[in-house]
Design a protein around this motif. Structure first.
Motif, short mmCIF file in Angstrom:
data_model
loop_
_atom_site.label_atom_id
_atom_site.label_comp_id
_atom_site.label_asym_id
_atom_site.label_seq_id
_atom_site.Cartn_x
_atom_site.Cartn_y
_atom_site.Cartn_z
N ASN A 108 41.31 30.38 -19.03
CA ASN A 108 40.03 30.03 -19.14
C ASN A 108 39.20 31.26 -18.93
O ASN A 108 37.73 31.05 -18.91
N THR A 109 39.73 32.42 -18.69
CA THR A 109 39.12 33.58 -18.61
C THR A 109 38.86 34.32 -20.04
O THR A 109 40.09 34.68 -20.45
N HIS A 110 37.78 34.65 -20.50
CA HIS A 110 37.85 35.35 -21.90
C HIS A 110 36.89 36.65 -21.82
O HIS A 110 35.95 36.73 -21.12
N SER A 118 32.64 31.91 -22.29
CA SER A 118 33.85 31.20 -22.44
C SER A 118 33.98 30.63 -23.96
O SER A 118 34.83 29.69 -24.22
N GLU A 151 30.88 27.27 -18.32
CA GLU A 151 30.87 28.80 -18.14
C GLU A 151 31.51 28.81 -16.78
O GLU A 151 32.22 30.27 -16.78
N SER A 152 31.63 27.99 -15.94
CA SER A 152 32.49 28.30 -14.83
C SER A 152 33.75 27.73 -14.55
O SER A 152 34.16 27.59 -13.13
N SER A 196 33.60 38.89 -25.09
CA SER A 196 34.20 40.18 -24.35
C SER A 196 34.96 41.27 -25.19
O SER A 196 35.17 42.22 -24.86
N ARG A 217 39.68 28.25 -9.53
CA ARG A 217 40.20 28.99 -8.28
C ARG A 217 39.56 28.25 -7.05
O ARG A 217 40.24 28.20 -6.18
N ALA A 257 36.67 28.96 -14.97
CA ALA A 257 37.71 29.63 -14.28
C ALA A 257 37.35 29.53 -12.86
O ALA A 257 38.29 29.23 -11.80
N ALA A 277 43.11 29.35 -14.56
CA ALA A 277 42.12 30.08 -14.31
C ALA A 277 42.31 31.38 -15.55
O ALA A 277 41.13 31.70 -15.98
N LYS A 278 43.49 31.74 -15.52
CA LYS A 278 43.61 32.85 -16.33
C LYS A 278 43.32 32.48 -17.71
O LYS A 278 42.71 33.17 -18.73
#
Lengths: 351, 226
Positions: B224-226, A99, B151-152, A142, B158, B154, B221-222
């Motif tokens: 924060n998703t990398h 992140s 890190e969680s 990523s 959800r 996202a 959520a999107k």
């Protein structure tokens, strides 16, 4: 020389489902300041556990670990955390924070370091340059290749100015070319920053490439330890020999003999031998000397000569034609020169 | 327009004030109990995660007590939980009816569910990251804040989305036994007086609310998703 890391009778036992498993069995040795030290072994040999005893991610069941003279197993948690900041670690799976950007990953250990914002930025930039990723500062992990990820991980591990860098199979997930570039980077880190590096691997290639000394582990024990050149030139233990054999193509000859391949078909005046260069003497024109002195025809089938540090090492597999006397004379001569000779097939006795 | 609506949903148009009050009450119930459950769920979810046997500060007693407690409350059907909690609700809020009376049982019904959602979001954090953070000399609180939660994000978003949606369902049930809100509106008029247009309008409003939550959740959520 003073020892950077000192293991003294380190044992680590795991309990799973009531079964005891001895991962590290009475290990004692020193790692010197400024050296690149390799620990090699098959998976399950206990090398990962042993290296985690250096920063106490695993606590030894008994025994002591000294870092720079301090016995760390007795440190209180707060002191241990301070000590850990001076021991960087990189992993097979990189373990970057998905992140956070590359920049934020490298700056991660700097929080609470007391550095000002400008000092942190300066430091991150310097590290980005060192690992040659200046252009990727704002990328997310990523979007990076495996090699780039490991570079970020190395930069992150160096951010808190460690004295020691632990590398846990850091190239095992990378292709050979990327592996080489990561190993070169580690070499640079060792030379330019003077950081002691401990490398765990199951690949002798890695040891050969960057390590000064190596310890071979099996079933939790260190079975052999020494300078990489000596280990390669003259492995003592069976397992060490297996690792060394693995890095050259010379052992292929045994498969050919097994298969009775045409290449190794010999007549009564021929033998197949394998020469091992045990000392730092490969620079001599050995093959032409033999040929001239003993009037032999030497047909090289395999050759493998590599540099370890500054010294060439390796061997040759060749078919040799000559009279029994000439061949025996040549073998004696080689023994004198301290070259190992192994006669693999002897046409003079077979059939 | 108004004429058209008068034709289409006469019973709702005739009770516009009650209708809008019901929507407001539902929003209030979801907002209050959702916020409280969110904080408690994060607290319990994190606690269960770090105290589990291989966690960063494993503690068998705390882990087992929390784990069993969550299981206990999750296994009681909400409608029964509502009835059981009446005395406690009175004690805390001074009443067991209306929006105020609904918040305590809603929190009890929602928190265990959200705790499990949190747990599974946190379980997705790679143990390697925790190990890396430990090797950098981070303490447990830092690891929770800077690694586990960060890190969680996202996954937490959800889980929150799913929880909020199920919470709307719970408020409707609470409404049926006197908490007000859209559930109460639909039961009282739509069901008991057989005003079908009231029921349908309520359903429509709920669908819109759920969709809004889902779309917002997916968006955050999107991002924060990398």
């Amino acid at each position: 020389m003073e020892a950077m890391i000192k293991f003294q009778h380190v044992r680590k036992e795991f309990n799973s489902d009531g079964k005891k498993f001895l991962a590290v069995d009475d290990v004692s040795f020193d790692i010197q300041k400024g050296e690149v030290f390799g620990i090699i072994g098959f998976s399950g040999a206990g090398k990962s556990t042993l290296v985690r005893c250096i920063n106490l991610l695993e606590r030894p069941t008994s025994g002591q670990v000294f870092i720079n003279g301090t016995e760390i197993t007795e440190l209180p948690m707060s002191k241990l955390r301070q000590k850990r900041k001076k021991i960087g670690m990189i992993f097979q799976q990189f373990n970057l924070f998905a992140s956070r950007t590359v920049w934020d990953n490298i700056a991660f250990p700097l929080k609470g370091s007391g550095l000002s914002k400008e000092e942190k930025a300066e430091k991150v930039e310097k590290l980005l340059k060192l690992v040659e990723l200046d252009s990727k500062a704002d990328a997310y992990p990523s979007n990076l290749s495996g090699g780039q990820k490991q570079r970020v991980a190395i930069a992150r591990a160096l951010a808190s100015d460690p004295e020691i860098l632990l590398s846990d199979e850091s190239t095992s997930a990378l292709d050979p070319k990327t592996t080489k570039s990561i190993l070169n980077l580690l070499k640079k880190v060792n030379r330019e920053l003077g950081i002691t590096i401990v490398v765990i691997t199951h690949e002798m290639q890695v040891i050969k490439e960057i390590c000064d000394r190596v310890a071979v582990m099996k079933d939790g024990k260190v079975v052999e330890i020494g300078e990489v050149f000596d280990i390669f030139a003259n492995p003592q233990e069976q397992i060490t020999r297996e690792f060394v054999e693995h890095t050259s193509n010379l052992s292929k000859i045994y498969e050919l003999v097994e298969e009775k391949s045409d290449i190794v078909r010999v007549d009564q005046e021929q033998i197949v031998w394998r020469l091992r260069y045990l000392e730092r003497n490969v620079s001599e024109a050995l093959v032409s000397q033999l040929s001239r002195k003993f009037d032999l025809d030497i047909n090289i089938i395999f050759g493998n000569i590599e540099l370890i540090g500054e010294n060439p090492i390796g061997g040759l597999v060749a078919i040799v034609r000559g009279t029994p006397e000439q061949i025996d004379g040549a073998i004696d001569y080689l023994h004198e020169k301290n070259v190992g000779v192994e006669v693999i097939l002897d046409g003079r006795v077979s059939e | 327009m108004e004429e058209f609506l008068n034709d289409l949903i006469p019973n709702v148009m005739a009770r516009q004030d009650i209708f809008f009050k019901s929507i407001r009450e539902t929003c209030l119930m979801v907002g209050w109990s959702g916020s409280i459950s969110f904080l408690l769920g994060i607290l319990f979810g994190v606690t269960i995660t770090v105290t589990r046997p291989d966690g960063i500060c494993s503690n068998k007693i705390v882990y087992h007590i929390l784990d069993k407690l969550v299981n206990f409350f999750r296994s009681v059907p909400f409608i029964i939980l509502l009835a059981c909690l009446v005395p406690l609700t009175r004690l805390i809020m001074g009443t067991s009816i209306g929006v105020k009376g609904a918040i305590v049982p809603l929190v009890f019904g929602c928190t265990p569910f959200f705790t499990r959602q949190m747990e599974s979001a946190l379980a997705e954090v790679d143990p390697g990251l925790i190990e890396a953070a430990q090797s950098m000399g981070l303490g447990n609180l830092d690891i929770i804040w800077r690694v586990y939660l960060r890190e969680s994000i996202a996954g937490i978003v959800r889980g929150t989305t799913i929880t909020l949606i199920s919470l709307i369902g719970l408020t409707a049930m609470a409404g049926a036994i006197g908490a007000g809100g859209l559930g109460n509106f639909a039961i009282m008029y739509g069901h008991q007086r057989n005003m079908l247009d009231v029921t349908y309008t309520t359903v429509l409003v709920l669908v819109v609310m759920v969709s809004l939550i889902q779309v917002t959740g997916n968006y955050i959520a999107k991002r924060n998703t990398h």
